[in-house]
Scaffold this active site. Structure first.
Site, PDB file in Angstrom:
ATOM      1  NE  ARG A 130      -4.005  -1.839   2.227  1.00 46.43           N
ATOM      2  CZ  ARG A 130      -5.164  -1.786   1.581  1.00 46.43           C
ATOM      3  NH1 ARG A 130      -5.518  -0.696   0.951  1.00 46.43           N
ATOM      4  NH2 ARG A 130      -5.983  -2.820   1.582  1.00 46.43           N
ATOM      5  CG  HIS A 179     -20.170   6.482   4.264  1.00 48.94           C
ATOM      6  ND1 HIS A 179     -19.526   5.356   3.792  1.00 48.94           N
ATOM      7  CD2 HIS A 179     -21.135   6.040   5.095  1.00 48.94           C
ATOM      8  CE1 HIS A 179     -20.087   4.282   4.322  1.00 48.94           C
ATOM      9  NE2 HIS A 179     -21.056   4.671   5.112  1.00 48.94           N
TER      10      HIS A 179
HETATM   11  C1  GAR Z   1     -21.346   6.946  -4.026  1.00 50.15           C
HETATM   12  O1  GAR Z   1     -22.645   6.592  -3.622  1.00 50.15           O
HETATM   13  C2  GAR Z   1     -20.452   7.128  -2.823  1.00 50.15           C
HETATM   14  O2  GAR Z   1     -21.114   7.709  -1.723  1.00 50.15           O
HETATM   15  C3  GAR Z   1     -20.061   5.717  -2.530  1.00 50.15           C
HETATM   16  O3  GAR Z   1     -19.831   5.140  -3.789  1.00 50.15           O
HETATM   17  C4  GAR Z   1     -20.666   5.779  -4.751  1.00 50.15           C
HETATM   18  C5  GAR Z   1     -19.800   6.265  -5.880  1.00 50.15           C
HETATM   19  O4  GAR Z   1     -20.586   6.765  -6.906  1.00 50.15           O
HETATM   20  N1  GAR Z   1     -18.898   5.656  -1.711  1.00 50.15           N
HETATM   21  C6  GAR Z   1     -18.659   4.678  -0.860  1.00 50.15           C
HETATM   22  O5  GAR Z   1     -19.397   3.725  -0.718  1.00 50.15           O
HETATM   23  C7  GAR Z   1     -17.370   4.816  -0.078  1.00 50.15           C
HETATM   24  N2  GAR Z   1     -17.241   3.754   0.849  1.00 50.15           N
HETATM   25  P1  GAR Z   1     -19.998   7.754  -7.983  1.00 50.15           P
HETATM   26  O6  GAR Z   1     -18.745   7.088  -8.563  1.00 50.15           O
HETATM   27  O7  GAR Z   1     -21.072   7.875  -9.015  1.00 50.15           O
HETATM   28  O8  GAR Z   1     -19.683   9.050  -7.293  1.00 50.15           O
END
Ligand code: GAR
Length: 195
Positions: free
Chosen positions: A68, A112
Site C-alpha cells: 500500500r 459516504h
Molecule cells: C457513491 O454513492 C459514494 O457515496 C459511494 O460510492 C458511490 C460512488 O458513486 N462511496 C462509498 O461507498 C465509499 N465507501 P460515484 O462514482 O457515481 O460518485
C-alpha cells in the site's frame, strides 16, 4: 483569492466527481478540479473528466499488490505534480494507510452513502433497509485513519419510503450526495471550518 486546486479520487462511474466539476464551473466557486485520479484503469468517470478538459491520471493498485505504501507513493507523486491542495474521495474504493491520511489531514474529504456514524462500510442501503430505519442519507466528512470516521462537514437525510428497494433508496441518496459534496468542498476551500 485564488481557487484551491482539488484532486478527485474515483474508482468508478464518477457521478459525485461530475457534480463537483459542475459546481466549479461557477467562477465564484472557491475551488477548481485540477486532477482526477482513478485506481481503476477503465473507470467511467475518467472519460467524463477528460471531456471537461480536466487532467486525469490512473494509479492502478494492482501492480503494487499488498504494498500500500508504494501505491500511495505513486498517488502522492501525481498529487504533487499537479500542486494539489485538497483531495476529495468520491467513490474511491481503496483503504488508505494512516501515513497517507495524516499527511492530508484536514485537507482530504470523503463522501459516504449513509448518515454517519450509522452504517459505516459497504452495502449501506441494503443494511439500512434491513435495519428498518426511517431515515437514511449521505455524509461528507474529513478523512481520518479510522474508516468512515472523522469530523462531519455536511450531512443530509432522506426518508425511507414503504416499498423502497436498494436501488430506489440509493438513487434518492445519490441526489443528496450530489448536493452536499459541492457544498462541503466550498466550505473547506473557503477555510470556513475549524481545523
Ligand atoms: C457513491 O454513492 C459514494 O457515496 C459511494 O460510492 C458511490 C460512488 O458513486 N462511496 C462509498 O461507498 C465509499 N465507501 P460515484 O462514482 O457515481 O460518485
Amino acid at each position: 483569492m485564488s481557487r484551491k486546486r482539488v484532486a478527485v479520487l474515483i474508482s468508478g462511474r464518477g457521478s459525485n466527481m461530475a457534480a463537483l466539476i459542475e459546481a466549479t464551473k461557477d467562477p465564484s466557486y472557491p475551488a477548481e478540479i485540477a486532477l482526477v485520479v482513478s485506481n481503476v484503469p477503465d473507470a467511467g468517470g475518467l472519460a467524463m473528466a477528460q471531456k471537461n478538459g480536466i487532467a486525469t491520471a490512473v494509479v492502478d493498485h494492482k501492480p503494487f499488490g499488498k504494498d500500500r505504501a508504494a501505491f500511495e507513493h505513486a498517488l502522492q507523486a501525481a498529487l504533487e505534480q499537479h500542486r494539489i491542495e485538497i483531495v476529495c474521495l468520491a467513490g474511491f474504493m481503496r483503504l488508505l494507510t494512516a501515513d497517507f491520511v495524516v499527511r492530508w489531514q484536514a485537507r482530504m474529504l470523503n463522501i459516504h452513502p449513509a448518515l454517519l456514524p450509522a452504517f459505516k462500510g459497504l452495502d449501506t442501503h441494503k443494511r439500512a433497509l434491513e435495519a428498518g430505519v426511517k431515515q437514511h442519507g449521505a455524509t461528507v466528512h474529513f478523512v481520518v485513519p479510522e474508516m468512515d470516521a472523522g469530523p462531519i462537514v455536511a450531512q443530509e437525510a432522506v426518508d425511507v419510503r414503504p416499498g423502497d428497494t436498494e436501488q430506489s433508496l440509493a438513487a434518492r441518496v445519490l441526489a443528496v450526495e450530489h448536493k452536499i459534496y459541492p457544498l462541503a468542498l466550498k466550505l473547506v476551500a473557503e477555510g470556513r471550518l475549524p481545523r
